[in-house]
Scaffold this active site. Structure first.
Site, PDB file in Angstrom:
ATOM      1  CB  VAL A 144      46.416  93.212 -58.064  1.00 18.93           C
ATOM      2  CG1 VAL A 144      47.599  93.468 -58.995  1.00 18.93           C
ATOM      3  CG2 VAL A 144      46.525  91.823 -57.434  1.00 18.93           C
ATOM      4  CD  GLU A 157      45.831  91.167 -53.056  1.00 13.53           C
ATOM      5  OE1 GLU A 157      44.700  91.654 -52.844  1.00 13.53           O
ATOM      6  OE2 GLU A 157      46.054  90.351 -53.966  1.00 13.53           O
ATOM      7  CB  SER A 179      40.559  92.561 -63.075  1.00 15.11           C
ATOM      8  OG  SER A 179      41.180  93.151 -61.955  1.00 15.11           O
ATOM      9  CB  ALA A 180      40.759  98.067 -62.252  1.00 16.27           C
ATOM     10  CG  ASP A 186      33.906  91.277 -64.439  1.00 16.32           C
ATOM     11  OD1 ASP A 186      34.864  92.021 -64.138  1.00 16.32           O
ATOM     12  OD2 ASP A 186      33.325  90.548 -63.621  1.00 16.32           O
ATOM     13  CE  LYS A 235      41.302  83.189 -57.907  1.00 11.78           C
ATOM     14  NZ  LYS A 235      42.156  84.200 -58.118  1.00 11.78           N
ATOM     15  CE  LYS A 283      37.644  93.249 -55.536  1.00  7.57           C
ATOM     16  NZ  LYS A 283      36.896  92.176 -56.226  1.00  7.57           N
TER      17      LYS A 283
END
Ligand code: PSU
Ligand code: MN
Length: 298
Positions: A106, A25, A140-141, A138, A159, A86
Site C-alpha cells: 500500500v 497494488e 506498517s509503513a 511493528d 484486518k 515486497k
C-alpha cells in the site's frame, strides 16, 4: 523523476485525457494470495474497474522502472516469480536501482500513484499497528504513507490480525481522515464490523470526491482511508475469526516470524485455518473495493 516511470498505453492515454484511473497494488498478487487465485484476482479486478468506467493501473517495479499499469504477461510474472521483493517506502529506491522485481505494498503503491498523478487506489486492507506493537514496534509503513501522500485508499478496513484501535489512533494523530463508505462502523476486513467507528460516514461517491478535492485544494497533504465493508453474503463471523487469528498469531510467535514476513505468514495461516473460506472473502472484498474505487476515481 519521469525517467523512472513507464506507463501502459491504456493508462497513459487515460491520464492525458483526464479520465478516471484507479491504482492497484502488486504485493497482494506476489505475497498476499496463492497462485493461481492471485493472477485471476489481478485480471478480474482490472475488468471490474473497466466495467465501471475507469482505467486500472496495477503498479509494480521491473527493469529499473515503476510500471504504471502492467500487461497480462507482467501480471503473470508477478503472480509466479520467486524473486519478487515486497516494496514499501524504504525498499523503493534500492529495487529500482538494482533493476530487480518489486511488488508494491500500500505504501509503495501510494508513492507510485502520486508520482503518476493517480488519486484513487483500491486494495484489500491496509497495514497497521500490529498487536503487541507497543513491544515490537511493528507499525506498517502504510500508516506513515497515508500521513504524507495524497492518495485515497479504498479498503475493507484493517484486518483484525492488527490492533485496530491503535491503528486508528495513529491515523488520527497524523490527520488521516477515515471515511466509512455507507457505514458508520470501521470494518475489520473479513467482517463488516469492529468495536470502532469511523470519522465520517459518506454515502455517495461524489461526496467522497468533494471531500478529497477540498482537502487537497486546502493544501492539507496526506491520504484518506475509504473504508468499504465486505459484502454481507461474503462476510465471516467476527468472533470466529478472532479465535482463528489468535491461533495464527501464536504460530507466528512460536516460529519467530518478524518484520515484513509477518503479514504474509498470518494471511496464509488464516487461509489454512479457515479451510480456504478467508480466501473467498478476501477476493470478494477486493472486487467490491475495486467497484467503489472506480465510482470515486476522478
Ligand atoms: N492486507 C491484505 N493483503 C495484503 C496486504 C495487506 O489483506 O496482501 C499487504 C499490503 O500490500 C500491505 C502490506 O500494504 O501487506 C502491509 O505489510 P506490512 O504489515 O509488512 O507493512
Ligand atoms: Mn511490519
Amino acid at each position: 523523476m519521469k525517467q523512472y516511470l513507464a506507463y501502459t498505453d491504456e493508462v497513459s492515454k487515460a491520464l492525458s485525457e483526464n479520465r478516471p484511473v484507479v491504482a492497484l497494488e502488486s504485493t497482494i498478487i506476489s505475497h498476499g494470495l496463492p497462485y493461481p487465485e492471485n493472477v485471476e484476482m489481478a485480471k478480474k479486478v482490472e475488468k471490474i474497474i473497466r466495467d465501471h468506467g475507469a482505467v486500472p493501473a496495477t503498479i509494480g517495479i521491473m527493469d529499473g522502472k515503476v510500471k504504471i499499469g502492467l500487461t497480462e504477461d507482467e501480471l503473470e510474472q508477478f503472480a509466479t516469480s520467486e524473486n519478487v521483493h515486497k516494496v514499501s517506502r524504504r525498499d523503493f529506491a534500492h529495487v529500482i536501482a538494482q533493476k530487480e522485481m518489486g511488488a508494491t505494498t500500500v505504501a509503495g503503491t501510494m508513492i507510485a500513484a502520486e508520482l503518476a498523478g493517480i488519486k484513487v487506489f483500491a486494495t484489500g486492507g491496509i497495514g497497521g499497528v500490529h498487536r503487541e506493537g507497543e513491544v515490537t514496534w511493528d507499525v506498517s509503513a502504510d500508516l506513515q504513507e497515508l500521513a504524507q501522500t495524497n492518495v485515497a485508499v479504498v479498503c475493507a478496513g484493517a484486518k483484525s490480525i492488527l490492533d485496530i484501535g491503535r491503528t486508528l489512533e495513529y491515523l488520527e494523530t497524523h490527520g488521516v481522515p477515515v471515511i466509512g463508505y455507507q457505514t458508520d462502523t470501521f470494518p475489520s476486513f473479513y467482517s463488516r464490523e469492529s468495536q470502532f467507528g469511523v470519522d465520517y460516514q459518506i454515502d455517495q461517491p461524489e461526496d467522497v470526491v468533494k471531500m478529497l478535492q477540498t482537502k487537497w485544494e486546502l493544501g492539507l497533504n496526506g491520504g484518506a482511508v475509504v473504508a468499504n465493508p465486505v459484502p454481507e453474503e461474503s462476510a465471516l463471523d467476527f468472533n470466529e475469526m478472532e479465535t482463528i487469528i489468535q491461533e495464527a498469531l501464536q504460530q507466528a510467535k512460536e516460529q519467530n516470524i518478524t518484520g515484513k514476513d509477518v503479514t504474509p505468514f498470518i494471511l496464509s495461516k488464516v487461509k489454512t485455518l479457515t479451510e480456504g473460506k478467508s480466501l473467498e472473502t478476501n477476493l470478494a472484498l477486493v472486487y467490491h473495493n475495486a467497484e467503489v474505487a472506480a465510482k470515486i476515481a476522478f
